[in-house]
Design a protein around this motif. Sequence first.
Motif, PDB file in Angstrom:
ATOM      1  N   ILE A   1      49.258  50.100  52.618  1.00 24.45           N
ATOM      2  CA  ILE A   1      50.025  51.191  52.001  1.00 24.45           C
ATOM      3  C   ILE A   1      51.462  51.193  52.521  1.00 24.45           C
ATOM      4  CG2 ILE A   1      50.261  53.711  51.882  1.00 24.45           C
ATOM      5  CD1 ILE A   1      47.187  53.871  51.877  1.00 24.45           C
ATOM      6  N   LEU A   2      51.622  51.012  53.830  1.00 23.86           N
ATOM      7  CA  LEU A   2      52.978  51.064  54.408  1.00 23.86           C
ATOM      8  C   LEU A   2      53.831  49.899  53.903  1.00 23.86           C
ATOM      9  CD1 LEU A   2      52.272  52.270  58.059  1.00 23.86           C
ATOM     10  CD2 LEU A   2      53.105  53.607  56.106  1.00 23.86           C
ATOM     11  N   ILE A   3      53.208  48.742  53.710  1.00 26.89           N
ATOM     12  CA  ILE A   3      53.958  47.602  53.167  1.00 26.89           C
ATOM     13  C   ILE A   3      54.436  47.927  51.751  1.00 26.89           C
ATOM     14  CG2 ILE A   3      53.708  45.232  52.284  1.00 26.89           C
ATOM     15  CD1 ILE A   3      51.985  44.670  54.801  1.00 26.89           C
ATOM     16  N   LYS A   4      53.544  48.498  50.955  1.00 27.13           N
ATOM     17  CA  LYS A   4      53.909  48.865  49.580  1.00 27.13           C
ATOM     18  C   LYS A   4      55.041  49.910  49.587  1.00 27.13           C
ATOM     19  CE  LYS A   4      52.930  49.569  45.042  1.00 27.13           C
ATOM     20  NZ  LYS A   4      52.924  48.583  43.978  1.00 27.13           N
TER      21      LYS A   4
ATOM     22  N   TYR B   1      49.132  61.262  57.116  1.00 27.50           N
ATOM     23  CA  TYR B   1      50.368  61.262  56.330  1.00 27.50           C
ATOM     24  C   TYR B   1      50.397  62.494  55.436  1.00 27.50           C
ATOM     25  CZ  TYR B   1      50.750  56.528  58.050  1.00 27.50           C
ATOM     26  OH  TYR B   1      50.835  55.438  58.870  1.00 27.50           O
ATOM     27  N   GLN B   2      51.173  63.490  55.876  1.00 27.14           N
ATOM     28  CA  GLN B   2      51.208  64.775  55.159  1.00 27.14           C
ATOM     29  C   GLN B   2      51.646  64.619  53.711  1.00 27.14           C
ATOM     30  OE1 GLN B   2      50.085  67.479  56.893  1.00 27.14           O
ATOM     31  NE2 GLN B   2      49.706  65.973  58.492  1.00 27.14           N
ATOM     32  N   ASN B   3      52.413  63.563  53.436  1.00 28.54           N
ATOM     33  CA  ASN B   3      52.919  63.403  52.074  1.00 28.54           C
ATOM     34  C   ASN B   3      51.841  62.911  51.099  1.00 28.54           C
ATOM     35  OD1 ASN B   3      55.263  63.784  50.505  1.00 28.54           O
ATOM     36  ND2 ASN B   3      55.326  61.567  50.174  1.00 28.54           N
ATOM     37  N   PHE B   4      50.758  62.360  51.658  1.00 30.14           N
ATOM     38  CA  PHE B   4      49.667  61.899  50.804  1.00 30.14           C
ATOM     39  C   PHE B   4      48.702  63.031  50.505  1.00 30.14           C
ATOM     40  CE2 PHE B   4      50.849  57.527  51.671  1.00 30.14           C
ATOM     41  CZ  PHE B   4      50.510  56.920  50.478  1.00 30.14           C
ATOM     42  N   LYS B   5      48.449  63.252  49.248  1.00 29.48           N
ATOM     43  CA  LYS B   5      47.478  64.281  48.861  1.00 29.48           C
ATOM     44  C   LYS B   5      46.399  63.624  47.997  1.00 29.48           C
ATOM     45  CE  LYS B   5      49.984  67.743  50.489  1.00 29.48           C
ATOM     46  NZ  LYS B   5      49.842  67.943  51.903  1.00 29.48           N
TER      47      LYS B   5
ATOM     48  N   TRP C   1      35.648  52.321  39.287  1.00 26.37           N
ATOM     49  CA  TRP C   1      36.339  51.244  38.581  1.00 26.37           C
ATOM     50  C   TRP C   1      36.671  51.606  37.138  1.00 26.37           C
ATOM     51  CZ3 TRP C   1      33.837  49.324  34.293  1.00 26.37           C
ATOM     52  CH2 TRP C   1      32.475  49.592  34.200  1.00 26.37           C
ATOM     53  N   GLN C   2      35.859  52.475  36.549  1.00 23.94           N
ATOM     54  CA  GLN C   2      36.127  52.856  35.152  1.00 23.94           C
ATOM     55  C   GLN C   2      37.412  53.685  35.075  1.00 23.94           C
ATOM     56  OE1 GLN C   2      32.256  54.061  33.037  1.00 23.94           O
ATOM     57  NE2 GLN C   2      31.771  54.404  35.188  1.00 23.94           N
ATOM     58  N   GLY C   3      37.540  54.621  36.019  1.00 23.93           N
ATOM     59  CA  GLY C   3      38.755  55.443  36.082  1.00 23.93           C
ATOM     60  C   GLY C   3      39.973  54.586  36.413  1.00 23.93           C
ATOM     61  N   THR C   4      39.775  53.594  37.276  1.00 22.83           N
ATOM     62  CA  THR C   4      40.879  52.704  37.659  1.00 22.83           C
ATOM     63  C   THR C   4      41.371  51.936  36.438  1.00 22.83           C
ATOM     64  OG1 THR C   4      39.870  52.489  39.838  1.00 22.83           O
ATOM     65  CG2 THR C   4      41.521  50.836  39.235  1.00 22.83           C
ATOM     66  N   GLN C   5      40.424  51.449  35.626  1.00 24.53           N
ATOM     67  CA  GLN C   5      40.833  50.714  34.420  1.00 24.53           C
ATOM     68  C   GLN C   5      41.633  51.623  33.487  1.00 24.53           C
ATOM     69  OE1 GLN C   5      37.324  48.941  32.638  1.00 24.53           O
ATOM     70  NE2 GLN C   5      37.374  47.214  34.056  1.00 24.53           N
ATOM     71  N   GLN C   6      41.188  52.882  33.383  1.00 21.89           N
ATOM     72  CA  GLN C   6      41.890  53.806  32.477  1.00 21.89           C
ATOM     73  C   GLN C   6      43.293  54.128  32.993  1.00 21.89           C
ATOM     74  OE1 GLN C   6      39.315  57.157  31.053  1.00 21.89           O
ATOM     75  NE2 GLN C   6      37.648  55.970  31.929  1.00 21.89           N
ATOM     76  N   LEU C   7      43.420  54.388  34.325  1.00 26.65           N
ATOM     77  CA  LEU C   7      44.747  54.705  34.880  1.00 26.65           C
ATOM     78  C   LEU C   7      45.678  53.492  34.797  1.00 26.65           C
ATOM     79  CD1 LEU C   7      44.366  56.889  38.110  1.00 26.65           C
ATOM     80  CD2 LEU C   7      44.975  57.602  35.807  1.00 26.65           C
ATOM     81  N   SER C   8      45.093  52.283  34.870  1.00 30.16           N
ATOM     82  CA  SER C   8      45.906  51.060  34.840  1.00 30.16           C
ATOM     83  C   SER C   8      46.626  50.898  33.501  1.00 30.16           C
ATOM     84  CB  SER C   8      45.037  49.829  35.095  1.00 30.16           C
ATOM     85  OG  SER C   8      44.464  49.909  36.380  1.00 30.16           O
ATOM     86  N   ARG C   9      46.149  51.596  32.482  1.00 30.48           N
ATOM     87  CA  ARG C   9      46.814  51.492  31.171  1.00 30.48           C
ATOM     88  C   ARG C   9      48.160  52.219  31.155  1.00 30.48           C
ATOM     89  NH1 ARG C   9      41.642  53.169  28.579  1.00 30.48           N
ATOM     90  NH2 ARG C   9      40.313  51.343  28.834  1.00 30.48           N
ATOM     91  N   PHE C  10      48.373  53.124  32.145  1.00 28.36           N
ATOM     92  CA  PHE C  10      49.674  53.798  32.246  1.00 28.36           C
ATOM     93  C   PHE C  10      50.594  52.862  33.032  1.00 28.36           C
ATOM     94  CE2 PHE C  10      46.598  57.190  31.713  1.00 28.36           C
ATOM     95  CZ  PHE C  10      47.217  58.051  30.817  1.00 28.36           C
ATOM     96  N   LYS C  11      51.262  51.969  32.321  1.00 31.15           N
ATOM     97  CA  LYS C  11      51.999  50.881  32.969  1.00 31.15           C
ATOM     98  C   LYS C  11      53.130  51.385  33.862  1.00 31.15           C
ATOM     99  CE  LYS C  11      49.629  47.494  31.316  1.00 31.15           C
ATOM    100  NZ  LYS C  11      48.487  47.155  32.143  1.00 31.15           N
ATOM    101  N   GLU C  12      53.629  52.590  33.596  1.00 27.40           N
ATOM    102  CA  GLU C  12      54.775  53.079  34.371  1.00 27.40           C
ATOM    103  C   GLU C  12      54.371  53.569  35.756  1.00 27.40           C
ATOM    104  OE1 GLU C  12      53.303  54.548  31.914  1.00 27.40           O
ATOM    105  OE2 GLU C  12      53.355  56.739  32.065  1.00 27.40           O
ATOM    106  N   LEU C  13      53.070  53.648  35.999  1.00 31.54           N
ATOM    107  CA  LEU C  13      52.619  54.174  37.293  1.00 31.54           C
ATOM    108  C   LEU C  13      52.772  53.144  38.403  1.00 31.54           C
ATOM    109  CD1 LEU C  13      49.389  56.169  36.455  1.00 31.54           C
ATOM    110  CD2 LEU C  13      51.734  56.978  36.719  1.00 31.54           C
ATOM    111  N   ASN C  14      53.137  53.646  39.575  1.00 31.65           N
ATOM    112  CA  ASN C  14      53.301  52.783  40.738  1.00 31.65           C
ATOM    113  C   ASN C  14      51.960  52.726  41.481  1.00 31.65           C
ATOM    114  OD1 ASN C  14      54.619  51.276  42.625  1.00 31.65           O
ATOM    115  ND2 ASN C  14      55.750  52.983  43.541  1.00 31.65           N
ATOM    116  N   LEU C  15      50.997  52.028  40.883  1.00 31.54           N
ATOM    117  CA  LEU C  15      49.637  52.044  41.428  1.00 31.54           C
ATOM    118  C   LEU C  15      49.436  50.977  42.500  1.00 31.54           C
ATOM    119  CD1 LEU C  15      47.296  52.314  38.277  1.00 31.54           C
ATOM    120  CD2 LEU C  15      47.951  54.144  39.851  1.00 31.54           C
ATOM    121  N   LEU C  16      48.665  51.330  43.509  1.00 28.64           N
ATOM    122  CA  LEU C  16      48.195  50.371  44.508  1.00 28.64           C
ATOM    123  C   LEU C  16      46.683  50.504  44.524  1.00 28.64           C
ATOM    124  CD1 LEU C  16      48.649  48.417  46.883  1.00 28.64           C
ATOM    125  CD2 LEU C  16      48.951  50.401  48.362  1.00 28.64           C
TER     126      LEU C  16
END
Length: 192
Positions: A185-188, A31-35, A106-121
């Motif tokens: 990913i495709l479902i999301k 998927y070229q759009n994924f970097k 997991w530590q980085g994931t917890q930190q990024l999860s605090r940015f509630k506006e992010l469309n995280l999967l």
Amino acid sequence: MSHDSNNIMVILSSPSGAGKTTISKKIQQKYQNFKISVSHTTRKPRSNEVEGIDYYFVDENNFKNKIKNNEFYEYAKIFGNYYGTSKESVLNLLNNKNDVLFDIDWQGTQQLSRFKELNLLKIFILPPSKEELKKRLIQRNQDKLDVVEERLKAYDADSAHKQDYDHVVINDNLENCFKEVEKIILIKKGKK
Ligand code: ADP
Ligand code: 5GP
């Protein structure tokens, strides 16, 4: 951190050696759009790693300056080295309307999860067994044996963080694991 609402940010985490880097690269190839978000690290490069592709390799002083200057969205000390996601590299990807893959712990994931506006999967990859994980760590053949042992020792504590993730996928057969991650990913993306 803001982003185009059509874009998703996929986090792949796992105990070291379970295969998240391999799977991230396969997604990026198909998927070229994924970097992949290229992190900074103070770890020494493995022989097959390329500056700016696998990591930005920096020394500890340089990394600490970046912490002081608030240049990271998240960072962590893992197995004695610093790893971090710089704001600059992520914003460049988002400005170019890319979907972003994070290969972070997991530590980085917890930190990024605090940015509630992010469309995280958030996807957690597990090996089929600890024995298989050991084989993969040895087979990767890039780390000294004490480094392999250190990473194996972290397996139980790392695995316990699977509960922080949206999905847990076992990487037994690589193709099957890839297909499962791809489907998630495709479902999301389809839900957008
Ligand atoms: P991680 O990024 O999670 O630390 P890697 O992607 O570097 O793990 O994979 C560790 C090693 O295991 C690599 O040598 C990789 O080629 C190998 N590997 C990955 N997935 C599989 C699999 N399903 N079966 C066998 N070996 C695998
Ligand atoms: P490795 O040394 O095997 O490349 O990576 C060790 C661990 O560091 C892996 O779990 C990987 O996901 C994690 N990692 C890599 N980059 C980052 C980052 O920028 N932030 C965080 N928190 N972890 C990272």
